[in-house]
Motif scaffolding. Structure first.
Motif, mmCIF file in Angstrom:
data_model
loop_
_atom_site.group_PDB
_atom_site.id
_atom_site.type_symbol
_atom_site.label_atom_id
_atom_site.label_comp_id
_atom_site.label_asym_id
_atom_site.label_seq_id
_atom_site.Cartn_x
_atom_site.Cartn_y
_atom_site.Cartn_z
ATOM 1 N N GLN A 24 -8.005 -9.148 4.955
ATOM 2 C CA GLN A 24 -7.034 -8.909 3.905
ATOM 3 C C GLN A 24 -7.282 -7.546 3.288
ATOM 4 O OE1 GLN A 24 -7.224 -11.781 0.850
ATOM 5 N NE2 GLN A 24 -5.653 -10.839 -0.380
ATOM 6 N N ASN A 25 -6.219 -6.801 3.061
ATOM 7 C CA ASN A 25 -6.333 -5.468 2.486
ATOM 8 C C ASN A 25 -5.226 -5.331 1.456
ATOM 9 O OD1 ASN A 25 -6.489 -2.791 1.871
ATOM 10 N ND2 ASN A 25 -6.157 -2.050 3.944
ATOM 11 N N THR A 26 -5.585 -5.312 0.170
ATOM 12 C CA THR A 26 -4.566 -5.276 -0.871
ATOM 13 C C THR A 26 -4.277 -3.878 -1.378
ATOM 14 O OG1 THR A 26 -6.230 -5.670 -2.548
ATOM 15 C CG2 THR A 26 -5.080 -7.594 -1.637
ATOM 16 N N GLY A 27 -4.849 -2.851 -0.753
ATOM 17 C CA GLY A 27 -4.565 -1.513 -1.226
ATOM 18 C C GLY A 27 -4.655 -0.482 -0.129
ATOM 19 N N TYR A 28 -3.931 -0.647 0.945
ATOM 20 C CA TYR A 28 -3.980 0.293 2.061
ATOM 21 C C TYR A 28 -3.526 1.664 1.590
ATOM 22 C CZ TYR A 28 -2.615 2.732 6.272
ATOM 23 O OH TYR A 28 -2.471 3.662 7.252
ATOM 24 N N THR A 29 -4.362 2.663 1.799
ATOM 25 C CA THR A 29 -4.021 4.037 1.469
ATOM 26 C C THR A 29 -4.455 4.919 2.622
ATOM 27 O OG1 THR A 29 -4.804 3.435 -0.738
ATOM 28 C CG2 THR A 29 -4.117 5.696 -0.418
ATOM 29 N N THR A 44 3.164 9.798 -4.451
ATOM 30 C CA THR A 44 3.935 8.568 -4.462
ATOM 31 C C THR A 44 3.236 7.556 -5.362
ATOM 32 O OG1 THR A 44 4.705 8.974 -2.227
ATOM 33 C CG2 THR A 44 4.924 6.735 -3.059
ATOM 34 N N PRO A 45 3.914 7.062 -6.409
ATOM 35 C CA PRO A 45 3.260 6.201 -7.385
ATOM 36 C C PRO A 45 2.955 4.795 -6.882
ATOM 37 C CG PRO A 45 5.584 6.428 -7.906
ATOM 38 C CD PRO A 45 5.291 7.337 -6.744
ATOM 39 N N ASN A 46 3.603 4.317 -5.809
ATOM 40 C CA ASN A 46 3.409 2.936 -5.367
ATOM 41 C C ASN A 46 2.804 2.860 -3.975
ATOM 42 O OD1 ASN A 46 5.620 3.883 -4.041
ATOM 43 N ND2 ASN A 46 6.908 2.110 -4.415
ATOM 44 N N GLN A 47 1.829 3.688 -3.672
ATOM 45 C CA GLN A 47 1.248 3.688 -2.334
ATOM 46 C C GLN A 47 0.629 2.338 -1.979
ATOM 47 O OE1 GLN A 47 -1.439 6.973 -2.455
ATOM 48 N NE2 GLN A 47 -0.047 8.272 -1.315
ATOM 49 N N GLY A 48 -0.135 1.766 -2.863
ATOM 50 C CA GLY A 48 -0.835 0.530 -2.554
ATOM 51 C C GLY A 48 -0.102 -0.688 -3.068
ATOM 52 N N LEU A 49 -0.274 -1.774 -2.371
ATOM 53 C CA LEU A 49 0.297 -3.036 -2.819
ATOM 54 C C LEU A 49 -0.745 -3.762 -3.656
ATOM 55 C CD1 LEU A 49 1.968 -4.384 0.446
ATOM 56 C CD2 LEU A 49 3.097 -3.422 -1.547
ATOM 57 N N THR A 50 -0.310 -4.342 -4.748
ATOM 58 C CA THR A 50 -1.188 -5.198 -5.539
ATOM 59 C C THR A 50 -0.471 -6.517 -5.762
ATOM 60 O OG1 THR A 50 -0.319 -4.475 -7.679
ATOM 61 C CG2 THR A 50 -2.190 -3.209 -6.761
ATOM 62 N N ASN A 51 -1.235 -7.544 -6.067
ATOM 63 C CA ASN A 51 -0.629 -8.846 -6.316
ATOM 64 C C ASN A 51 0.392 -8.762 -7.443
ATOM 65 O OD1 ASN A 51 -2.389 -9.715 -4.374
ATOM 66 N ND2 ASN A 51 -3.378 -11.257 -5.629
ATOM 67 N N SER A 52 0.038 -8.063 -8.535
ATOM 68 C CA SER A 52 0.956 -8.017 -9.680
ATOM 69 C C SER A 52 2.243 -7.269 -9.348
ATOM 70 C CB SER A 52 0.267 -7.411 -10.902
ATOM 71 O OG SER A 52 -0.095 -6.081 -10.653
ATOM 72 N N LYS A 53 2.167 -6.185 -8.572
ATOM 73 C CA LYS A 53 3.378 -5.450 -8.186
ATOM 74 C C LYS A 53 4.285 -6.324 -7.326
ATOM 75 C CE LYS A 53 1.422 -0.762 -8.075
ATOM 76 N NZ LYS A 53 1.117 0.357 -7.161
ATOM 77 N N ASP A 147 8.102 7.395 3.668
ATOM 78 C CA ASP A 147 7.806 8.132 2.437
ATOM 79 C C ASP A 147 6.805 7.398 1.543
ATOM 80 O OD1 ASP A 147 9.356 6.061 1.468
ATOM 81 O OD2 ASP A 147 10.927 7.343 0.636
ATOM 82 N N GLY A 148 6.266 6.285 2.035
ATOM 83 C CA GLY A 148 5.234 5.550 1.296
ATOM 84 C C GLY A 148 5.756 4.397 0.464
ATOM 85 N N ARG A 149 7.065 4.259 0.341
ATOM 86 C CA ARG A 149 7.632 3.166 -0.450
ATOM 87 C C ARG A 149 7.449 1.830 0.256
ATOM 88 N NH1 ARG A 149 13.132 3.079 -0.494
ATOM 89 N NH2 ARG A 149 13.084 4.371 1.364
ATOM 90 N N TRP A 150 7.121 0.812 -0.530
ATOM 91 C CA TRP A 150 7.107 -0.565 -0.044
ATOM 92 C C TRP A 150 8.344 -1.253 -0.602
ATOM 93 C CZ3 TRP A 150 4.160 -2.828 3.526
ATOM 94 C CH2 TRP A 150 2.939 -2.247 3.850
ATOM 95 N N VAL A 151 9.015 -2.060 0.236
ATOM 96 C CA VAL A 151 10.212 -2.778 -0.181
ATOM 97 C C VAL A 151 10.070 -4.245 0.216
ATOM 98 C CG1 VAL A 151 12.724 -2.974 0.106
ATOM 99 C CG2 VAL A 151 11.652 -0.720 0.025
#
Length: 173
Positions: A24-29, A44-53, A147-151
């Motif tokens: 598991q990797n919650t902050g891939y950069t 890019t302000p949202n590079q990593g995924l977090t549970n709260s995001k 561009d680094g965005r997660w959707v």
């Protein structure tokens, strides 16, 4: 006799097979100069995924469908080779509405059952809409763009019904 397997099933199988062997990797950069040119710019302000995001995005996607309860993220597993991620969700007393044929409907469209008093009931009387409470697991599917965005693309849960999934495009912030 040949048997053909739909591509969607093969893709899901690949995602599960690849995902099951990855930690598991919650902050891939992307790191350092060895990262590919398709990686996100440093600003890019949202590079990593977090549970709260992801929880915020899931709540946004489900806002039209949720009557009550909550959904929390148990963990996120990124699949970098597919520019994707899968989040394991926990639904807690999540209430949603379905038609008499168990098709998902928006919360605002849930109508109380009506009795016409007629000898032969209408289809709506015979198969009334209903509210279901769900407290089990689910999945969210996310896509990463160059561009680094997660959707957030979809949220799915299952309670023996065919209805239980919502698709959309909610940017993770």
């Amino acid at each position: 006799m040949r048997t053909y397997i739909p591509l969607g099933i093969i893709f899901v199988g690949l995602l599960l097979a690849v995902g099951c062997n990855k930690p598991q990797n919650t902050g891939y950069t992307p790191s350092g100069p060895s990262s590919s040119s398709a990686s996100a710019p440093a600003s890019t302000p949202n590079q990593g995924l977090t549970n709260s995001k992801v929880e915020t995005a899931v709540a946004d996607l489900l806002s039209d469908w949720r009557i009550g309860g909550s959904v929390s993220v148990r963990g996120i597993q990124e699949i970098p080779q597919h520019n994707a991620a899968v989040a394991d969700l926990q639904f807690n007393n999540f209430e949603f509405a379905v038609t008499g044929m168990d098709e998902l409907i928006r919360a605002r469209d849930l109508k109380p059952p009506q009795k016409s008093g007629k000898l032969i009931p209408s289809p709506d009387e015979m198969f009334p809409q209903k509210k279901i409470t769900y407290s089990k697991l689910g999945k969210a599917t996310l896509t990463k763009y160059n561009d680094g965005r997660w959707v957030l693309k979809s949220v799915n849960w299952h309670d023996g019904l065919a209805c239980c999934g919502v698709k959309g495009n909610v940017e993770i912030r």
